[in-house]
Design an enzyme around this catalytic site. Structure first.
Site, PDB file in Angstrom:
ATOM      1  N   SER A 143     -25.043  -0.620  12.054  1.00 36.10           N
ATOM      2  CA  SER A 143     -25.361   0.788  12.266  1.00 36.10           C
ATOM      3  C   SER A 143     -24.801   1.280  13.604  1.00 36.10           C
ATOM      4  CB  SER A 143     -26.870   1.000  12.167  1.00 36.10           C
ATOM      5  OG  SER A 143     -27.187   2.372  12.121  1.00 36.10           O
ATOM      6  N   ASP A 286     -23.638   8.503  12.853  1.00 34.59           N
ATOM      7  CA  ASP A 286     -23.465   7.234  13.536  1.00 34.59           C
ATOM      8  C   ASP A 286     -22.439   6.415  12.751  1.00 34.59           C
ATOM      9  OD1 ASP A 286     -25.076   6.692  11.354  1.00 34.59           O
ATOM     10  OD2 ASP A 286     -26.322   5.235  12.399  1.00 34.59           O
ATOM     11  N   ASP A 288     -22.235   3.969  10.608  1.00 35.84           N
ATOM     12  CA  ASP A 288     -22.342   3.714   9.174  1.00 35.84           C
ATOM     13  C   ASP A 288     -22.818   4.947   8.409  1.00 35.84           C
ATOM     14  OD1 ASP A 288     -24.994   3.539  10.145  1.00 35.84           O
ATOM     15  OD2 ASP A 288     -25.578   2.187   8.521  1.00 35.84           O
ATOM     16  N   ASP A 290     -25.507   6.743   8.262  1.00 37.65           N
ATOM     17  CA  ASP A 290     -26.832   6.960   7.685  1.00 37.65           C
ATOM     18  C   ASP A 290     -27.678   7.886   8.556  1.00 37.65           C
ATOM     19  OD1 ASP A 290     -27.386   5.146   9.730  1.00 37.65           O
ATOM     20  OD2 ASP A 290     -28.673   3.859   8.501  1.00 37.65           O
TER      21      ASP A 290
END
Length: 572
Positions: A143, A286, A288, A290
């Protein structure tokens, strides 16, 4: 030292990666006891967030041995022949870890399928629940962690991250795994191309009709750009202007100190470009994709909205574009209490959960079925807590149409329910764009909408205090001190009630946390971080608004500072 050397030499003998073998051999040759203890004195713990840690050799690092053991433990918990979808981001090692996972799962008799290219986490989460024969999903990502880290998230067939006891069962199965060089490995699994399944769904969200809005967007060197731009195009929005220095996936994140849109400085390039272009909005994902951050121009320059502010705005936007009293909105105990008031005003159901999106999704019944949009949840009256989730003979069917947590995580839906059973930074970006376009049509901005909410519900101002430690015993001692002698007053407000969340508290499962309810609706929640050596304190003050909202905001800011000082003193 001899025990650590023996463990390291056993690890060296089974490690398939020449880079981590060379790293470990150098440590052994140097007889570096501190480095061995750091890598072999502990191991990365598998929990509801899966695995996350620094890349390197040994059980306390992310590496191919750690990943293969995790895959073997997961395989032991899944039904033979089940299909598992595997995604990965653009971090160092992610593609290799995805392929290793597929090889182990295939060798264990499962049917893995790997995305051909890096994908955002919500694409993987959505895909996981789309087909009846998918039994789990794996996303290789850390992440918004630093470049040196990687991680491993596990999703169940409903597209939500795992919750207890599944995490403990997988962890126990990992402990039972022997040498990875003795695992049967498969080869030749299918490769999944593209994100069309997710794109078709997200671009069809019915959340408003206006599209006139100019946006500057940054993926922060992550994997969100291509999917977001395609989603905006399919939904009929003008193409956002992408920050060129941060447009391409880059695992080293060269333009930011920390690839987290919440961190100071992370949005500086986007804000500068937005100012130069006169944009209406800045949106950031961010790495990734999400999470979703939002900034808007104001009288004193650009202002980044808090997760609670965006959560409140999106909640009302979703509720204005959906219908029915069976709708559910959900958030966590550390997020603003504003959502409860919004739910009551709109006569829909409300649920409050533990921290983490897996719990928000459980409130909507995400883990009581194997797929589909929506689910079932325990009975909850309009504006009341929805409980722990799941279904029962006495449950009323509900549709979770919106969930959020203060850490920039949102899951948006329409009358069909939420699109993704996890945080979805791309769906949230589309919803924010629609909200901003509607406001622009009416000659208003998101700041105007925030002021309108403050007048209607009172101003809910939130902030955080995070204390990073090098010795975890300091966190244990601070929590014990607060439990033994809870303060009677914080920030000039009387403590009206104190909840030790480690004990059963209504519908909430036990967790290591403390909640102080203060006079006037304010509150403080204190808990150890689940992923970092931090003690986190979530502060909220609630003030009525009668007249000048700006003056009330100034008073709330002062009250939060007073609250922060008293909480800091109480923690010692």
């Amino acid at each position: 030292m001899s025990d650590l050397r023996a463990r390291a030499e056993e690890w060296l003998g089974q490690d398939p990666d020449p880079r981590t073998r060379a790293e470990l051999q150098a440590i052994l040759d140097a007889d570096d006891g501190a480095a061995l203890a750091d890598r072999f004195g502990a191991r990365l713990e598998f929990g509801t967030a899966g695995l996350r840690g620094e890349l390197g050799a040994g059980p306390n690092r992310m590496n191919r041995v750690t990943v293969m053991r995790a895959a073997a433990g997961l395989a032991a918990r899944l039904p033979a022949g089940g299909r598992v979808i595997i995604g990965f981001d653009a971090r160092h090692g992610s593609r290799r870890f995805a392929d290793d996972t597929a090889a182990v799962l295939s060798g264990a008799g499962l049917r893995p399928e790997v995305f051909a290219d890096p994908v955002p986490t919500p694409v993987l989460a959505h895909f996981t629940r789309a087909f009846a024969d998918i039994v789990a999903g794996v996303m290789v990502t850390a992440s918004h962690n630093p470049p040196r880290d990687n991680g491993y998230k596990v999703y169940w067939a409903d597209g939500a991250q795992i919750v207890p006891p599944t995490d403990a069962e997988i962890s126990a199965a990992i402990d039972a795994v022997g040498r990875v060089d003795e695992l049967p490995l498969g080869e030749g699994w299918p490769v999944h191309e593209g994100a069309d399944l997710y794109l078709d769904a997200v671009s069809s969200l019915r959340l408003g009709g206006d599209r006139d809005v100019s946006i500057v967007y940054t993926p922060l060197h992550g994997v969100g750009r291509d999917v977001l731009l395609t989603a905006f195009e399919r939904a009929g929005f003008p193409a956002p202007t992408v920050v060129p220095e941060q447009a391409e996936p880059d695992p080293d994140f060269p333009t930011v100190d920390f690839p987290n849109p919440e961190e100071p400085g992370a949005l500086d390039l986007a804000l500068g470009l937005a100012e130069a272009r006169g944009a209406d909005l800045v949106i950031a994902n961010d790495p990734d994709a999400d999470r979703c951050a939002v900034a808007v121009p104001g009288p004193s320059g650009w202002r980044t909205l808090t997760g609670d502010e965006v959560g409140g705005l999106l909640a009302e936007h979703v509720l204005r574009h959906t219908t029915g009293g069976d709708r559910l909105v959900a958030t966590t105990i550390v997020s603003s209490s504003l959502l409860r008031s919004i739910a009551a005003a709109h006569r829909v159901r409300f649920a409050e959960t533990l921290t983490g999106f897996k719990w928000i999704m459980k409130a909507g019944g995400a883990q009581s079925s194997s797929g589909g949009r929506g689910g079932s949840s325990p009975h909850s009256e309009p504006g009341s807590s929805g409980g722990r989730g799941g279904s029962s003979p006495h449950s009323s069917p509900v549709r979770l149409v919106f969930g959020y947590e203060e850490a920039l995580g949102y899951s948006v839906g329409d009358d069909r329910g939420v699109l993704v059973n996890d945080k979805d930074g791309i769906g949230a970006a589309l919803a924010v764009a629609a909200l901003a376009a509607d406001a622009k049509r009416d000659g208003r901005t998101l700041l105007d909408l925030l002021d309108a909410q403050a007048r209607r519900y009172g101003l809910h101002a939130t902030s955080q205090l995070s204390i990073r430690v090098s010795d975890l015993s300091l966190i244990t001692a601070a929590m014990a001190r607060l439990r033994a002698e809870p303060p009677r007053e914080l920030g000039g407000r009387r403590v009206e009630s104190f909840d030790d969340l480690a004990r059963p508290a209504g519908d909430l499962p036990p967790t290591d946390g403390l909640r102080f309810r203060l006079a006037g609706g304010s509150r403080v929640v204190v808990r150890p971080s689940g992923t970092e050596p931090k003690l986190k304190c979530y502060l909220e003050v609630v003030l009525p608004v009668d007249g000048d909202v700006a003056a009330v905001r100034a008073r709330a800011a002062a009250d939060l500072e007073s609250l922060r000082a008293d909480v800091s003193a109480a923690l010692g």
